[in-house]
Design an enzyme around this catalytic site. Structure first.
Site, PDB file in Angstrom:
ATOM      1  N   LYS A 110       1.620  14.087  17.108  1.00 44.58           N
ATOM      2  CA  LYS A 110       2.427  12.866  17.202  1.00 44.58           C
ATOM      3  C   LYS A 110       1.531  11.627  17.250  1.00 44.58           C
ATOM      4  CE  LYS A 110       5.524   9.939  17.742  1.00 44.58           C
ATOM      5  NZ  LYS A 110       6.333   9.610  16.557  1.00 44.58           N
ATOM      6  N   CYS A 151       1.604   0.507  11.000  1.00 44.30           N
ATOM      7  CA  CYS A 151       2.131  -0.209  12.161  1.00 44.30           C
ATOM      8  C   CYS A 151       1.998  -1.713  11.963  1.00 44.30           C
ATOM      9  CB  CYS A 151       1.359   0.147  13.415  1.00 44.30           C
ATOM     10  SG  CYS A 151       0.836   1.831  13.496  1.00 44.30           S
TER      11      CYS A 151
HETATM   12  C1  LIG Z   1      10.738  11.622  13.159  1.00 41.81           C
HETATM   13  C2  LIG Z   1       9.482  11.208  12.448  1.00 41.81           C
HETATM   14  C3  LIG Z   1       8.414  10.680  13.172  1.00 41.81           C
HETATM   15  C4  LIG Z   1       7.239  10.291  12.528  1.00 41.81           C
HETATM   16  N1  LIG Z   1       6.195   9.808  13.274  1.00 41.81           N
HETATM   17  C5  LIG Z   1       5.025   9.464  12.652  1.00 41.81           C
HETATM   18  C6  LIG Z   1       3.897   9.001  13.411  1.00 41.81           C
HETATM   19  O1  LIG Z   1       3.934   8.958  14.646  1.00 41.81           O
HETATM   20  N2  LIG Z   1       2.772   8.637  12.737  1.00 41.81           N
HETATM   21  C7  LIG Z   1       2.685   8.718  11.368  1.00 41.81           C
HETATM   22  O2  LIG Z   1       1.648   8.404  10.801  1.00 41.81           O
HETATM   23  N3  LIG Z   1       3.728   9.183  10.636  1.00 41.81           N
HETATM   24  C8  LIG Z   1       4.887   9.554  11.240  1.00 41.81           C
HETATM   25  N4  LIG Z   1       5.946  10.025  10.485  1.00 41.81           N
HETATM   26  C9  LIG Z   1       5.794  10.150   9.025  1.00 41.81           C
HETATM   27  C10 LIG Z   1       5.466  11.589   8.623  1.00 41.81           C
HETATM   28  O3  LIG Z   1       4.263  12.019   9.226  1.00 41.81           O
HETATM   29  C11 LIG Z   1       5.355  11.728   7.088  1.00 41.81           C
HETATM   30  O4  LIG Z   1       4.323  10.879   6.632  1.00 41.81           O
HETATM   31  C12 LIG Z   1       6.629  11.340   6.362  1.00 41.81           C
HETATM   32  O5  LIG Z   1       7.759  11.715   7.108  1.00 41.81           O
HETATM   33  C13 LIG Z   1       6.732  11.959   4.957  1.00 41.81           C
HETATM   34  O6  LIG Z   1       6.730  13.363   5.000  1.00 41.81           O
HETATM   35  P1  LIG Z   1       8.082  14.264   5.032  1.00 41.81           P
HETATM   36  O7  LIG Z   1       8.976  13.748   3.953  1.00 41.81           O
HETATM   37  O8  LIG Z   1       7.632  15.675   4.812  1.00 41.81           O
HETATM   38  O9  LIG Z   1       8.668  14.069   6.377  1.00 41.81           O
HETATM   39  C14 LIG Z   1       7.133  10.426  11.114  1.00 41.81           C
HETATM   40  C15 LIG Z   1       8.208  10.946  10.395  1.00 41.81           C
HETATM   41  C16 LIG Z   1       9.366  11.346  11.034  1.00 41.81           C
HETATM   42  C17 LIG Z   1      10.496  11.930  10.229  1.00 41.81           C
END
Ligand SMILES: Cc1cc2nc3c(=O)[nH]c(=O)nc-3n(C[C@H](O)[C@H](O)[C@H](O)COP(=O)(O)O)c2cc1C
Ligand SMILES: Cc1cc2nc3c(=O)[nH]c(=O)nc-3n(C[C@H](O)[C@H](O)[C@H](O)COP(=O)(O)OP(=O)(O)OC[C@H]3O[C@@H](n4cnc5c(N)ncnc54)[C@H](O)[C@@H]3O)c2cc1C
Lengths: 307, 261
Positions: free
Chosen positions: A45, A129
């Site tokens: 996370k 961010c």
């Molecule tokens: C609920 C949630 C929380 C996320 N928290 C972070 C985070 O804390 N830091 C970050 O770099 N990306 C965060 N992401 C982005 C994911 O790591 C990823 O880059 C993005 O969701 C695309 O991949 P996916 O389509 O497989 O989810 C988050 C995504 C989701 C859905």
């Protein structure tokens, strides 16, 4: 059974499948369902220098083939991570990628120093961010800012560093290049795509922050394109992600240039998705007579290896 | 005691499914693990079909010998799809999840409103086993009054209320038992229902120092505490005066005293 071992930034992964930051906690919840040691690694996370409570509810909203989220980086802070979480993760036979966020340059550097000392394998810098000192625009939308933050962090740590790119830019490859010029060892992409939803009952934005991050299968074509363009431009080692649901999706990302593939949103649908991706990737390689997964990396490019 | 894993992805066959009333469905599924591991107040996370990225959280209504029973209302696309399933179909269920009700000694009140009535049935079975227990249930109107006979056998006094007065007490479930509650008749209150009802209840139990457990809802992602989406505010001594806990992992049942509603 093909060779699935890959080397990313000097770290050996037993297979190229990892999990995406923010979707997998610190791994422990999924470890109840299956031994997460089967994965190449996990990305934890998003961590910040100090503990954060994150955004008010609601934080998640389902869309067609995806979700919007607005968690707002709720996390216990890097010191808690280093002291209480990392010791447990170290006992497991898998690689740990620590995702770090901040709102000022010095926050990032301070946080990364603490994470650096905790023994993680790779630090992934989340530059999506808002930069509070520059009107709140994301760090990751400006190549000069990305160059600078990368340089500052790289100088402060010894752990291999990758920069996680935001897709909410006109030319993602240019941002990737800026990160590499700043001294990054690799890149990670994509973070969520900026999106929004309106509540039909109240006719107001669903989320407190109005905009939220879109992820899941609906963003996959954007992600594959981003990986392709960024790899073409930078030849950087890449962690590819965005909507990966199965082995064939992983094949696409690797062909576009990813060394590792990361599973995020689809963990929510099926917690076993990462294992299915490993199996599916392996089956694809066997069916196509490819003996080593490394042959796949970047093979979609004109310069790619003929396999 | 044998070691139980906390939760699994279970394939469960529907062995009974009826349209209880209106758009409310009563479903019983068979799965050995769910039967063994489920406790009152926990929930399951159901995959309603290929078109959905998120599962749907539904509370466990009853733990049966061979599986679990749950009751749900059609509120949108996912529950609509779920309502189209039939006996013999199998469901992909992640569960059991969360912390359920902690059954306590002494006289208790179980308070349910609307769709919040159903998550309380297994609790009523447990709470009434060795201790005196009253149940108050509220529904919108007479046609929606359900499980009356079943609850009746699981408590000392059953109070039914309808918002429109078409059956039982005219008003909500809390109003039906408010005086008795305020008079100190109960040591413990367990509740599930609409937020306004929970708020009014919390006001009373806080003021009278009555131990009260409430079951909460929030939009949910993973269901197991990894994505941190289903946050609720609870009191905290720290700088901000609150912290965020998560319905799926820390709840869905919370100590009403700690929750900031
Ligand atoms: C609920 C949630 C929380 C996320 N928290 C972070 C985070 O804390 N830091 C970050 O770099 N990306 C965060 N992401 C982005 C994911 O790591 C990823 O880059 C993005 O969701 C695309 O991949 P996916 O389509 O497989 O989810 C988050 C995504 C989701 C859905
Ligand atoms: C712990 C818990 C237990 C629940 N138990 C029951 C139960 O026993 N019986 C029952 O009928 N309902 C229950 N609910 C509510 C139920 O989850 C929602 O009605 C359902 O998710 C709606 O899905 P939909 O696709 O039909 O609606 P849509 O509005 O199309 O759903 C869109 C999205 O919002 C989410 N959502 C919508 N309403 C709610 C809600 N009230 N709470 C959480 N997420 C919501 C959905 O899961 C989905 O992700 C429970 C909710 C929680 C959190």
């Amino acid at each position: 059974m093909a060779n699935l071992t890959v080397n990313y930034l000097g770290v050996e992964f037993k297979n190229p499948v990892v999990t995406a930051s923010g979707t997998f906690g610190f791994g422990m919840e999924y470890n109840e369902l299956y031994p997460i040691e089967k994965l190449g690694g996990i990305t934890v996370k998003g961590l910040t220098l100090n503990e954060r409570q994150g955004n008010p509810a609601p934080r998640i909203f389902e869309t067609s083939a995806g979700i919007l989220n607005s968690v707002g980086l709720q996390n216990p802070g890097v010191r808690y991570f280093a002291k209480h979480i990392m010791p447990k993760l170290k006992e497991l036979d898998l690689k740990i990628i620590a995702n770090v966020s901040g709102s000022t340059f010095s926050d990032y550097v301070e946080a990364c120093k603490i994470v650096d000392a905790s023994g993680v394998d790779i630090i992934e810098l989340n530059v999506s961010c808002p930069n509070v000192k520059q009107g709140g625009a994301a760090f990751g939308t400006n190549p000069d800012t990305v160059f600078e933050i990368t340089k500052l962090v790289k100088e402060a740590i010894s752990t291999p560093l990758c920069i996680k790119l935001s897709p909410n830019v006109t030319d993602i490859a240019a941002i990737g290049q800026a990160a590499m010029d700043g001294g990054a060892d690799g890149l990670s992409l994509i973070n969520t795509v900026s999106g929004m939803a309106i509540d039909l009952k109240t006719r107001k934005p669903v989320f407190h922050n109005i905009v939220a991050g879109l992820s899941g299968p609906c963003v996959k074509p954007i992600a594959v394109r981003s990986v392709y363009q960024t790899y073409q431009r930078t030849k950087a080692p890449i962690i590819g992600m965005g909507g990966i649901a199965n082995g064939n999706d992983a094949v696409e990302f690797m062909a576009a240039g990813a060394t590792l593939v990361s599973i995020g949103t689809m963990n929510f649908k099926d917690p076993f998705t990462p294992l299915k991706v490993i199996d599916g990737l392996n089956a694809y390689l066997d069916q196509n007579g490819i003996a080593d997964v490394n042959e796949m990396i970047g093979c979609a490019h004109p310069t790619g290896k003929k396999i | 005691m044998e070691h139980l894993e906390k939760y699994q992805v279970a394939t469960a066959n529907i062995i009974k499914m009826t349209n209880l009333c209106g758009t409310i469905y009563d479903v019983t599924v068979e799965n050995e693990y769910l039967a063994k591991a489920s406790r009152c107040g926990q929930f399951v996370h159901i995959d309603c079909g290929d078109e959905f990225v998120l599962r749907r959280p539904i509370s466990i209504c009853e733990v049966t010998d061979s599986g679990i029973r749950f009751i749900f209302d059609v509120r949108g696309k996912g529950t609509k799809r779920l309502s189209e399933k039939q006996v013999g179909d199998s469901l992909d269920i992640l569960g059991p999840l969360g912390n359920g009700f902690a059954v306590r000694k002494g006289k208790s009140l179980i308070l349910g409103g609307g769709i919040g009535v159903y998550p309380l049935y297994e609790l009523a079975k447990q709470a009434s086993k060795e201790n005196p227990c009253d149940v108050a249930l509220g529904f919108r109107t007479k046609e929606l009054v359900t499980l009356e006979d079943e609850f009746k056998t699981k408590c000392d006094n059953l109070y039914i209320a309808t918002d429109d007065g078409s059956y039982g007490f005219h008003g909500n479930a809390l109003q039906a038992v408010k005086e008795k509650l305020e008079s100190g008749a109960y040591e413990t209150v367990y509740a599930c229902g609409p937020l306004p009802m929970l708020k009014a209840l919390k006001e009373i139990t806080d003021r009278n120092n009555i131990f009260c457990q409430i079951s909460m809802e929030e939009r949910m992602g993973c269901g197991i505490g990894a994505c941190l989406c289903c946050n609720i505010k609870v009191e905290d001594d720290g700088e901000e005066g609150f912290k965020h806990l998560h319905v799926c992992k820390d709840g869905p049942v919370f100590n009403a005293k700690e929750v900031l509603l």
